[in-house]
Design an enzyme around this catalytic site. Structure first.
Site, PDB file in Angstrom:
ATOM      1  N   HIS A  57       0.937  -1.307  -0.043  1.00  0.00           N
ATOM      2  CA  HIS A  57      -0.058   0.078   0.049  1.00  0.00           C
ATOM      3  C   HIS A  57       1.042   1.106  -0.042  1.00  0.00           C
ATOM      4  CE1 HIS A  57      -3.867  -1.969   1.791  1.00  0.00           C
ATOM      5  NE2 HIS A  57      -3.302  -2.587   0.980  1.00  0.00           N
ATOM      6  N   GLU A  59       0.793   3.987   1.850  1.00  0.00           N
ATOM      7  CA  GLU A  59       1.298   4.463   2.808  1.00  0.00           C
ATOM      8  C   GLU A  59       2.457   3.560   3.415  1.00  0.00           C
ATOM      9  OE1 GLU A  59      -3.237   4.484   3.226  1.00  0.00           O
ATOM     10  OE2 GLU A  59      -1.782   3.379   2.118  1.00  0.00           O
ATOM     11  N   CYS A  87      -6.240   2.086   5.857  1.00  0.00           N
ATOM     12  CA  CYS A  87      -6.860   0.861   6.487  1.00  0.00           C
ATOM     13  C   CYS A  87      -6.303   0.329   7.860  1.00  0.00           C
ATOM     14  CB  CYS A  87      -6.879  -0.306   5.095  1.00  0.00           C
ATOM     15  SG  CYS A  87      -5.015  -0.812   5.265  1.00  0.00           S
ATOM     16  N   CYS A  90      -2.305   0.033   7.398  1.00  0.00           N
ATOM     17  CA  CYS A  90      -1.788   1.335   7.372  1.00  0.00           C
ATOM     18  C   CYS A  90      -1.910   2.165   8.449  1.00  0.00           C
ATOM     19  CB  CYS A  90      -1.988   1.992   5.992  1.00  0.00           C
ATOM     20  SG  CYS A  90      -1.727   0.961   4.484  1.00  0.00           S
TER      21      CYS A  90
END
Length: 156
Positions: A57, A59, A87, A90
């Site tokens: 992801h 992040e 999420c 993250c």
């Protein structure tokens, strides 16, 4: 002047990075890390499809790169600016990295863990809780995602 206006230029950088992700078939999410002085430390877009890695992801990739630049996993004083509400993975990574602030664009009512569905970062049981500022350039962040998913639904 809204509190988020100071982060609008950084969010523009995150939006620019996010716009690259559809090039390799990924959801357009972008993240940047700023140091305590507001200087760009790292940036990343989602690369799950590109890397074949479910943890890639934006992040997480930006946090990893920032830790390398800073020379420590502790990113105290740093700010994570991301186009979509993080999420659970993250949000947890942000807490564990000790970023001082999370700034996000669009809320994620289906998977957001910074206030929408869960609130991982403000859980009093944790030993570190970053400041959170949401809704910075939210409409632009949402449009980028909506355009991606509208195009994705058209494909056979």
């Amino acid at each position: 002047m809204s509190p988020g206006s100071a982060y609008e230029p950084a969010m523009q950088l995150a939006l620019d990075v996010a716009a690259t992700a559809p090039g390799w078939g990924d959801v357009p999410v972008g993240a940047v890390i700023l140091d305590v002085d507001g200087v760009l430390v790292s940036s990343a877009a989602n690369e799950r499809e590109l890397r074949g890695d479910p943890t890639a992801h934006a992040e997480v990739l930006a946090l990893r790169a920032a830790a390398e630049v800073v020379g420590s996993w502790r990113l105290l004083g740093c700010t994570l600016v991301v186009t979509l509400e993080p999420c659970t993975m993250c949000a947890g990574a942000a807490v564990l990295s000790r970023v001082s602030r999370i700034v996000y664009g669009a809320a994620d009512p289906k998977a957001g863990a910074v206030g929408s569905l869960w609130d991982v970062v403000r859980d009093r049981r944790l030993n570190f809780r970053p400041e959170v500022l949401g809704g910075v350039r939210a409409a632009e962040s949402a449009r980028l995602l909506e355009a991606f998913f509208a195009e994705h639904r058209r494909e056979p």
